[in-house]
Scaffold this active site. Structure first.
Site, short mmCIF file in Angstrom:
data_model
loop_
_atom_site.label_atom_id
_atom_site.label_comp_id
_atom_site.label_asym_id
_atom_site.label_seq_id
_atom_site.Cartn_x
_atom_site.Cartn_y
_atom_site.Cartn_z
N GLY A 16 0.81 -1.22 0.00
CA GLY A 16 0.00 0.00 0.00
C GLY A 16 0.84 1.26 0.00
N ASP A 71 -2.37 4.16 -8.86
CA ASP A 71 -1.99 4.88 -7.64
C ASP A 71 -2.25 6.38 -7.76
OD1 ASP A 71 -1.30 2.86 -5.97
OD2 ASP A 71 0.84 2.90 -6.46
N LYS A 188 8.14 -10.11 13.36
CA LYS A 188 9.56 -10.16 13.02
C LYS A 188 10.09 -8.85 12.43
CE LYS A 188 10.51 -14.35 14.22
NZ LYS A 188 11.42 -14.53 15.37
N GLN A 193 15.16 -5.15 8.59
CA GLN A 193 16.60 -4.88 8.71
C GLN A 193 17.31 -5.19 7.38
OE1 GLN A 193 18.44 -6.74 12.18
NE2 GLN A 193 16.43 -6.86 13.15
N GLY A 355 -14.58 -1.40 -20.87
CA GLY A 355 -13.86 -2.62 -21.19
C GLY A 355 -13.55 -2.68 -22.68
N CYS A 382 -18.90 3.99 -20.56
CA CYS A 382 -18.06 3.71 -21.72
C CYS A 382 -18.55 2.46 -22.46
CB CYS A 382 -16.59 3.64 -21.32
SG CYS A 382 -15.53 4.11 -22.69
N LEU A 383 -17.87 1.32 -22.32
CA LEU A 383 -18.40 0.11 -22.96
C LEU A 383 -19.82 -0.15 -22.45
CD1 LEU A 383 -17.83 -2.34 -24.78
CD2 LEU A 383 -17.05 -3.55 -22.76
N GLN A 386 -22.05 1.59 -24.60
CA GLN A 386 -22.11 0.95 -25.93
C GLN A 386 -22.99 -0.31 -25.90
OE1 GLN A 386 -17.95 0.53 -27.00
NE2 GLN A 386 -17.66 2.73 -27.17
N GLU A 406 -16.47 -3.07 -33.13
CA GLU A 406 -15.37 -3.66 -32.35
C GLU A 406 -15.57 -5.18 -32.21
OE1 GLU A 406 -15.02 -2.12 -28.30
OE2 GLU A 406 -13.20 -3.27 -27.93
N HIS A 508 -15.72 8.53 -18.63
CA HIS A 508 -15.48 7.83 -17.35
C HIS A 508 -15.63 8.78 -16.16
CE1 HIS A 508 -13.89 3.99 -18.92
NE2 HIS A 508 -13.51 4.73 -19.95
N GLU A 510 -16.02 8.06 -13.16
CA GLU A 510 -15.40 7.52 -11.92
C GLU A 510 -14.05 8.16 -11.61
OE1 GLU A 510 -15.75 5.91 -14.78
OE2 GLU A 510 -14.16 4.44 -15.15
N1 GLN Z 1 -13.93 -0.81 -26.17
C1 GLN Z 1 -14.69 0.38 -26.24
C2 GLN Z 1 -14.04 1.41 -27.13
O1 GLN Z 1 -12.87 1.32 -27.41
C3 GLN Z 1 -14.96 0.95 -24.86
C4 GLN Z 1 -13.73 1.41 -24.16
C5 GLN Z 1 -13.93 1.59 -22.68
O2 GLN Z 1 -14.91 1.13 -22.11
N2 GLN Z 1 -13.00 2.24 -22.01
O3 GLN Z 1 -14.67 2.34 -27.55
#
Ligand code: GLN
Length: 538
Positions: A16, A71, A188, A193, A355, A382-383, A386, A406, A508, A510
């Site tokens: 961590g 990180d 320990k 050390q 994804g 994102c995905l 889609q 895709e 995104h 998040e």
């Molecule tokens: N695979 C999808 C794209 O390239 C979604 C990418 C993702 O979810 N970050 O558009």
């Protein structure tokens, strides 16, 4: 010139260090200092963008479009620091730059070597990133464990930097482990050390030892560690396990780590209590009044780090709603052939994260259908947006075999596809829409209700886009395009009219959520889930 804290790791990985670095940033910020972080990763990939999440965990994306180590996400969540592409230095990036210079003839015929050319490049990158941010303290975390061959150039670079910067301008915090041997009933100190010994072999000393422990450190152990590791007793700091990562700054403050750092860096600042943070952690995070189950349906479910920011943002949404979020992890691949209903019957919200690739896609589409038909709050990212589009196209608009190019290049109905300009790009490392882009929201939509403003900017990491030729037919069937990129008219957010809360975005969100400032979409998603649960319980 600001001051530097170098963080190294000893004994084992996964102690961590990133959380420790972020917590130190938080503590120094609370004392009125401006800080930033640099993460040095000793691998040869130029950035983690091309790595499999199973190997590396999530790729964290910055506003300026860098694909970085997760990180740095912790650091942005814990502090006010602004992270950019310069904040992540990899061996790959350093070598790439040195070899490019060598090919250009910049070294004027000299033999190009690890010392001084690679180490100089590392030092320059660290100084550059620190200066650009104009901070009081730069925290530099060296990935890996002392003793690894690959981190040696980074350690040599910080050895030189420490010497060049001088006393009171740089200090080394070594994060180490005190393993507890159950059969012997003993904690320990020997591995610590040895690991400090390894540091000494390469000319580095530890100024502070941050000892990760399961149990309290006894006085005898502290004395022993101090004596054999050449540190004063007060610099042996206990970092015991806590239940939640956001407790770490509180625990380290209790150990007096901020005072110790300020003393060693000769910085004088008034003491400040972490009152707001303490309140947030102890009341709203650890003892909330409500609880809620949210399903995350993805293909990297087995690895907790792969959806790090998503899981954290859900926790933040919970904090904002006084609720504990219990995350039900659903592997989309397991449900391509069988029904999801039993797995999802107790959840009050369904989230599909980002994804790449077609594995598990049909399972995700099923999850969207389940959320749409059962009026369960749905959040696609994102995905996730889609697949929500594909599901709507197939099952509501009636476009047979609709897909993203895709997953099926020859699909008759490419509702998600590449932009013309992207079709010629073949370099995997740099072919995506990355970083922050503006988005305009339409009034009277769930998105507008969440953000409470018209213009927003969010971070992106994707190649494919909603195909605008299908827009009208989707609107006719009840989809709202509530967020659009104003420059290129790209779809950013979709919503469904006949559903209590169905929102999916191409970006995104998040990455911009913090424990004390939940992202508005996550906050409202959790609120909608709580409402759904209330109604269901009645
Ligand atoms: N695979 C999808 C794209 O390239 C979604 C990418 C993702 O979810 N970050 O558009």
């Amino acid at each position: 010139m600001g001051k530097f804290i170098f963080i190294t790791g000893g004994v084992v990985s996964s102690l961590g260090k990133g959380i420790a670095a972020a917590s130190i940033g938080k503590l120094l910020e609370a004392r009125g200092l401006k800080t930033t972080i640099i993460k040095c990763d000793p691998y040869l990939n130029v950035d983690p963008g091309t790595m499999n999440p199973f190997q590396h965990g999530e790729v964290y994306v910055t506003d300026d479009g860098a694909e970085t180590d997760l990180d740095l996400g912790h650091y942005e969540r814990f502090t006010k620091a602004y992270i950019t592409k310069d904040s992540n230095i990899t061996t790959g990036k350093i070598y790439y730059s040195v070899i490019t210079k060598e090919r250009r003839g910049d070294y004027l015929g000299k033999t190009v070597q690890i010392i001084p050319h690679i180490t100089d490049e590392i030092k320059k990158s660290i100084i550059k990133a620190s200066k650009a941010k104009d901070v009081d303290v730069t925290i530099v975390e060296i990935g890996g464990t002392v003793g690894d061959i690959e981190s040696l150039p980074f350690l040599e670079a910080i050895r030189q930097l420490r010497w060049e910067l001088g006393v009171n301008y740089a200090l080394n915090i070594h994060v180490t482990l005190l393993p507890y041997i159950r059969s012997a009933g003993e904690q320990k100190t020997k591995p610590t050390q040895h690991s400090v010994g390894r540091l000494r072999e390469i000319g580095l000393t530890a100024d502070i030892l941050l000892c990760r422990t399961e149990r309290r450190i006894t006085k005898e152990q502290r004395d022993k560690i101090a004596l054999f590791c050449n540190v004063d007793k007060e610099s042996v700091v206990e970092a015991s396990d806590v239940k939640h990562i956001y407790e770490v700054p509180i625990a380290l403050k209790k150990e007096g780590l901020d005072d110790l750092i300020l003393k060693k860096l000769n910085i004088k600042r008034d003491d400040k209590d972490l009152k707001d943070w303490r309140n947030l952690v102890l009341k709203r995070l650890k003892s909330p009044q409500k609880d809620i189950k949210i399903a995350v349906v993805g293909k990297y479910i087995a690895l907790p780090d792969a959806y790090k920011s998503i899981y954290e943002a859900l926790v933040h949404g919970g904090i904002a709603n006084n609720a504990r979020v219990d995350i039900v992890k659903v592997d989309s691949q397991d449900f391509e052939k069988r029904s999801l209903a039993s797995k999802l019957k107790d959840v009050s919200g369904i989230l599909i994260p980002g994804g790449f690739g077609d594995r598990g896609i049909e399972g995700k589409i099923k999850a969207v259908k389940y959320a749409r038909e059962n009026n369960i709050p749905f959040f696609g990212i994102c995905l996730g947006m889609q697949v929500a589009t594909i599901e709507f196209a197939r099952n509501v608009v009636g476009l047979k075999g609709a897909n993203s190019t895709e997953f099926d290049v020859d699909t008759k109905n490419p509702v998600i596809s590449l932009l013309e300009e992207q079709k010629e790009v073949h370099d995997m490392g740099a072919s995506m829409r990355l970083g922050s882009y503006p988005c305009k929201l339409s009034e009277k939509t769930l998105s507008y209700k969440a953000y409470k403003k018209e213009s927003i900017a969010e971070r992106h990491r994707h190649r494919y886009e909603f195909n605008n030729i299908y827009k009208e037919s989707f609107i006719e069937k009840g989809m709202t395009f509530s967020g659009v990129n104003p420059e290129k008219n790209l779809v950013e957010i979709i919503e469904l009219k006949k559903h209590p809360w169905f929102v999916a975005c191409q970006f995104h969100p998040e990455f911009k959520s913090k424990p004390d400032k939940s992202h508005p979409l996550f906050k409202n998603f959790i609120a909608a889930a709580l409402e759904y649960k209330n109604k269901k319980d009645k």
